[in-house]
Design a protein around this motif. Structure first.
Motif, PDB file in Angstrom:
ATOM      1  N   TRP A  10       0.841  -1.195   0.000  1.00  0.00           N
ATOM      2  CA  TRP A  10       0.000   0.000   0.000  1.00  0.00           C
ATOM      3  C   TRP A  10       0.878   1.248   0.000  1.00  0.00           C
ATOM      4  CZ3 TRP A  10      -4.985  -1.203  -0.689  1.00  0.00           C
ATOM      5  CH2 TRP A  10      -5.418  -2.484  -0.303  1.00  0.00           C
ATOM      6  N   ASP A  11       0.394   2.259  -0.715  1.00  0.00           N
ATOM      7  CA  ASP A  11       1.108   3.536  -0.725  1.00  0.00           C
ATOM      8  C   ASP A  11       0.972   4.255   0.612  1.00  0.00           C
ATOM      9  OD1 ASP A  11       1.879   3.183  -3.349  1.00  0.00           O
ATOM     10  OD2 ASP A  11       0.072   4.135  -4.126  1.00  0.00           O
ATOM     11  N   LEU A  12      -0.152   4.050   1.274  1.00  0.00           N
ATOM     12  CA  LEU A  12      -0.416   4.756   2.518  1.00  0.00           C
ATOM     13  C   LEU A  12      -1.235   3.881   3.446  1.00  0.00           C
ATOM     14  CD1 LEU A  12      -0.407   7.409   4.204  1.00  0.00           C
ATOM     15  CD2 LEU A  12      -2.529   8.014   3.037  1.00  0.00           C
ATOM     16  N   GLU A  13      -0.823   3.802   4.698  1.00  0.00           N
ATOM     17  CA  GLU A  13      -1.584   3.106   5.724  1.00  0.00           C
ATOM     18  C   GLU A  13      -1.962   4.103   6.810  1.00  0.00           C
ATOM     19  OE1 GLU A  13      -0.383  -0.825   7.136  1.00  0.00           O
ATOM     20  OE2 GLU A  13       1.284  -0.693   5.713  1.00  0.00           O
ATOM     21  N   ILE A  14      -3.259   4.220   7.063  1.00  0.00           N
ATOM     22  CA  ILE A  14      -3.745   5.122   8.110  1.00  0.00           C
ATOM     23  C   ILE A  14      -3.980   4.299   9.365  1.00  0.00           C
ATOM     24  CG2 ILE A  14      -5.541   6.745   8.788  1.00  0.00           C
ATOM     25  CD1 ILE A  14      -6.020   7.346   5.875  1.00  0.00           C
ATOM     26  N   LYS A  15      -3.207   4.586  10.391  1.00  0.00           N
ATOM     27  CA  LYS A  15      -3.283   3.839  11.635  1.00  0.00           C
ATOM     28  C   LYS A  15      -3.654   4.773  12.771  1.00  0.00           C
ATOM     29  CE  LYS A  15       0.379   0.631  10.211  1.00  0.00           C
ATOM     30  NZ  LYS A  15       1.714   0.076  10.558  1.00  0.00           N
ATOM     31  N   PRO A  16      -4.268   4.251  13.830  1.00  0.00           N
ATOM     32  CA  PRO A  16      -4.600   5.107  14.982  1.00  0.00           C
ATOM     33  C   PRO A  16      -3.342   5.584  15.684  1.00  0.00           C
ATOM     34  CG  PRO A  16      -4.975   2.796  15.500  1.00  0.00           C
ATOM     35  CD  PRO A  16      -4.695   2.862  14.027  1.00  0.00           C
ATOM     36  N   HIS A  17      -3.422   6.785  16.234  1.00  0.00           N
ATOM     37  CA  HIS A  17      -2.290   7.328  16.986  1.00  0.00           C
ATOM     38  C   HIS A  17      -2.109   6.547  18.281  1.00  0.00           C
ATOM     39  CE1 HIS A  17      -1.545  10.979  14.597  1.00  0.00           C
ATOM     40  NE2 HIS A  17      -2.844  10.906  14.337  1.00  0.00           N
ATOM     41  N   TRP A  29       7.148  15.062   5.400  1.00  0.00           N
ATOM     42  CA  TRP A  29       8.128  15.071   4.310  1.00  0.00           C
ATOM     43  C   TRP A  29       7.536  14.470   3.032  1.00  0.00           C
ATOM     44  CZ3 TRP A  29      12.226  17.273   2.513  1.00  0.00           C
ATOM     45  CH2 TRP A  29      12.976  16.662   1.506  1.00  0.00           C
ATOM     46  N   ASN A  30       6.744  13.409   3.158  1.00  0.00           N
ATOM     47  CA  ASN A  30       6.134  12.771   1.986  1.00  0.00           C
ATOM     48  C   ASN A  30       5.122  13.690   1.298  1.00  0.00           C
ATOM     49  OD1 ASN A  30       7.610  10.413   2.370  1.00  0.00           O
ATOM     50  ND2 ASN A  30       6.016   9.443   3.615  1.00  0.00           N
ATOM     51  N   TYR A  31       4.567  14.615   2.057  1.00  0.00           N
ATOM     52  CA  TYR A  31       3.578  15.548   1.509  1.00  0.00           C
ATOM     53  C   TYR A  31       4.189  16.925   1.250  1.00  0.00           C
ATOM     54  CZ  TYR A  31      -0.503  12.536   2.162  1.00  0.00           C
ATOM     55  OH  TYR A  31      -1.428  11.521   2.065  1.00  0.00           O
ATOM     56  N   ARG A  32       5.478  16.966   1.018  1.00  0.00           N
ATOM     57  CA  ARG A  32       6.151  18.255   0.823  1.00  0.00           C
ATOM     58  C   ARG A  32       5.646  18.993  -0.420  1.00  0.00           C
ATOM     59  NH1 ARG A  32       9.494  14.070  -0.216  1.00  0.00           N
ATOM     60  NH2 ARG A  32      10.585  13.958  -2.238  1.00  0.00           N
ATOM     61  N   LEU A  34       2.564  19.154  -1.406  1.00  0.00           N
ATOM     62  CA  LEU A  34       1.374  19.865  -0.944  1.00  0.00           C
ATOM     63  C   LEU A  34       1.770  21.104  -0.157  1.00  0.00           C
ATOM     64  CD1 LEU A  34      -1.675  20.094  -0.474  1.00  0.00           C
ATOM     65  CD2 LEU A  34      -1.409  18.551   1.482  1.00  0.00           C
ATOM     66  N   LEU A  35       2.845  20.999   0.614  1.00  0.00           N
ATOM     67  CA  LEU A  35       3.323  22.141   1.396  1.00  0.00           C
ATOM     68  C   LEU A  35       3.662  23.310   0.479  1.00  0.00           C
ATOM     69  CD1 LEU A  35       4.361  23.491   3.997  1.00  0.00           C
ATOM     70  CD2 LEU A  35       6.538  22.322   3.630  1.00  0.00           C
ATOM     71  N   TRP A  36       4.435  23.059  -0.567  1.00  0.00           N
ATOM     72  CA  TRP A  36       4.820  24.138  -1.482  1.00  0.00           C
ATOM     73  C   TRP A  36       3.617  24.673  -2.248  1.00  0.00           C
ATOM     74  CZ3 TRP A  36       8.772  25.600   0.674  1.00  0.00           C
ATOM     75  CH2 TRP A  36       9.800  24.743   1.054  1.00  0.00           C
ATOM     76  N   LEU A  37       2.645  23.810  -2.536  1.00  0.00           N
ATOM     77  CA  LEU A  37       1.425  24.264  -3.208  1.00  0.00           C
ATOM     78  C   LEU A  37       0.645  25.223  -2.322  1.00  0.00           C
ATOM     79  CD1 LEU A  37      -0.443  23.952  -5.703  1.00  0.00           C
ATOM     80  CD2 LEU A  37      -1.581  22.088  -4.488  1.00  0.00           C
ATOM     81  N   LEU A  38       0.557  24.912  -1.040  1.00  0.00           N
ATOM     82  CA  LEU A  38      -0.146  25.788  -0.105  1.00  0.00           C
ATOM     83  C   LEU A  38       0.597  27.104   0.113  1.00  0.00           C
ATOM     84  CD1 LEU A  38      -1.250  23.149   2.568  1.00  0.00           C
ATOM     85  CD2 LEU A  38      -2.717  24.337   0.926  1.00  0.00           C
ATOM     86  N   TYR A 121      -7.540  13.467   3.977  1.00  0.00           N
ATOM     87  CA  TYR A 121      -6.406  13.164   4.847  1.00  0.00           C
ATOM     88  C   TYR A 121      -5.125  13.772   4.294  1.00  0.00           C
ATOM     89  CZ  TYR A 121      -2.422  11.072   7.016  1.00  0.00           C
ATOM     90  OH  TYR A 121      -1.220  10.920   7.650  1.00  0.00           O
ATOM     91  N   PHE A 122      -4.399  14.423   5.148  1.00  0.00           N
ATOM     92  CA  PHE A 122      -3.011  14.822   4.923  1.00  0.00           C
ATOM     93  C   PHE A 122      -2.472  15.221   6.283  1.00  0.00           C
ATOM     94  CE2 PHE A 122      -5.658  18.542   4.277  1.00  0.00           C
ATOM     95  CZ  PHE A 122      -5.047  19.507   5.051  1.00  0.00           C
ATOM     96  N   PRO A 123      -1.172  15.205   6.481  1.00  0.00           N
ATOM     97  CA  PRO A 123      -0.625  15.589   7.791  1.00  0.00           C
ATOM     98  C   PRO A 123      -1.073  16.995   8.168  1.00  0.00           C
ATOM     99  CG  PRO A 123       1.082  14.608   6.417  1.00  0.00           C
ATOM    100  CD  PRO A 123      -0.105  14.818   5.533  1.00  0.00           C
TER     101      PRO A 123
END
Length: 296
Positions: A10-17, A29-32, A34-38, A121-123
């Motif tokens: 899987w590219d992404l696994e969403i797990k409980p904290h 870091w994986n969503y960097r 998106l950071l620059w887009l924002l 979902y995103f950080p």
């Protein structure tokens, strides 16, 4: 009978904290991208429908410097540590504005982005980080203006000293090399306090109003319109000393102008306080983001 289940990746696994100390910085870091887009969105959209556009980046510090010079420098006669008044006030103004913008805009992240956070979902840390970086662009533009004023007075001091008021000087020193460190810690301090406040505003909405005028009051507890040496002579000197921005602004101003002196312990205190508040902010933000949608 055994079933052979093919291995799936899987590219992404969403797990409980499992712990508030798990900050998921790898996800950030994986969503960097998106950071620059924002960051680009914040920078473009903020002045997109204004008449003067990015010129407001220059107009704000210029007008503030003029007003401070006239009221506090000329009318009130507040000392500027033998630094030319416009240079003194502009140095304090652009540094304070960067910190204040990071704090105030970060302090409403949960409230302003509740709809997005509830659907995609995103950080969540991406949002406050984008605010810090977009404000850094604004600071860079204003710092370029400060450099123009700085070079002008540097030339005046060395070649046309008669144009300056008696005793005024501009003597940059090696502490100027700390400039990148100072900006990083201004960002860290603003981000840390902003994360704490935005976490609290999910339950206490009144804090959003407190921050608005609270920042104006806090500026007067910071050596923006007066040098730290003047505050030490007053009864409220402890309040100014305990302000984490004091050591950062004084070091910034001293490195470029040489006015006043370098205060080692306030500087160290500012660094330590910034790191502590930043870590507290991250932990609280990480804890609240799990269920804030239910309370916003």
């Amino acid at each position: 009978m055994e079933l052979n289940t093919p291995h799936q990746e899987w590219d992404l696994e969403i797990k409980p904290h499992d712990t508030v100390f798990n900050l998921h910085l790898k996800d950030v870091w994986n969503y960097r991208d998106l950071l620059w887009l924002l960051v680009r969105r914040d920078f473009v959209s903020f002045y997109k429908q204004t008449v003067l556009g990015p010129l407001w980046f220059f107009i704000q510090p210029i007008f503030t410097t003029i007003v401070f010079t006239f009221i506090f420098g000329n009318l009130a006669g507040i000392s500027t540590d033998n630094i030319p008044k416009p240079l003194f006030y502009m140095a304090g103004t652009i540094a304070w504005n960067y910190f204040a913008d990071c704090l105030t805009k970060t302090s409403t992240v949960f409230k302003d982005n509740a709809n997005i956070f509830g659907k995609v979902y995103f950080p969540r840390l991406i949002m406050p980080l984008s605010i810090v970086f977009s404000n850094l662009v604004k600071f860079g533009v204003q710092f370029a203006l400060f450099l123009i004023v700085f070079v002008y007075y540097l030339i005046q001091y060395h070649y046309f000293p008669e144009n300056l008021e008696p005793g005024e000087k501009v003597e940059p020193n090696l502490l100027l090399l700390l400039f990148p460190v100072l900006i990083i810690f201004m960002a860290i301090l603003g981000l840390g306090l902003g994360l704490i406040i935005t976490a609290l505003t999910t339950k206490y909405r009144d804090l959003a109003f407190v921050v608005t005028f609270g920042m104006q009051l806090l500026m007067y507890a910071t050596p923006v319109i007066y040098p730290y040496a003047e505050a030490l002579k007053k009864s409220y000197h402890l309040v100014v000393t305990l302000n984490p921005m004091t050591g950062l602004i004084e070091t910034f101003r001293y490195g470029f102008t040489g006015g006043g002196q370098f205060y080692l312990w306030p500087f160290i205190y500012s660094i330590v306080a910034s790191l502590v508040l930043f870590m507290i902010g991250l932990i609280i933000f990480n804890k609240v983001e799990k269920d804030f949608v239910d309370t916003v």
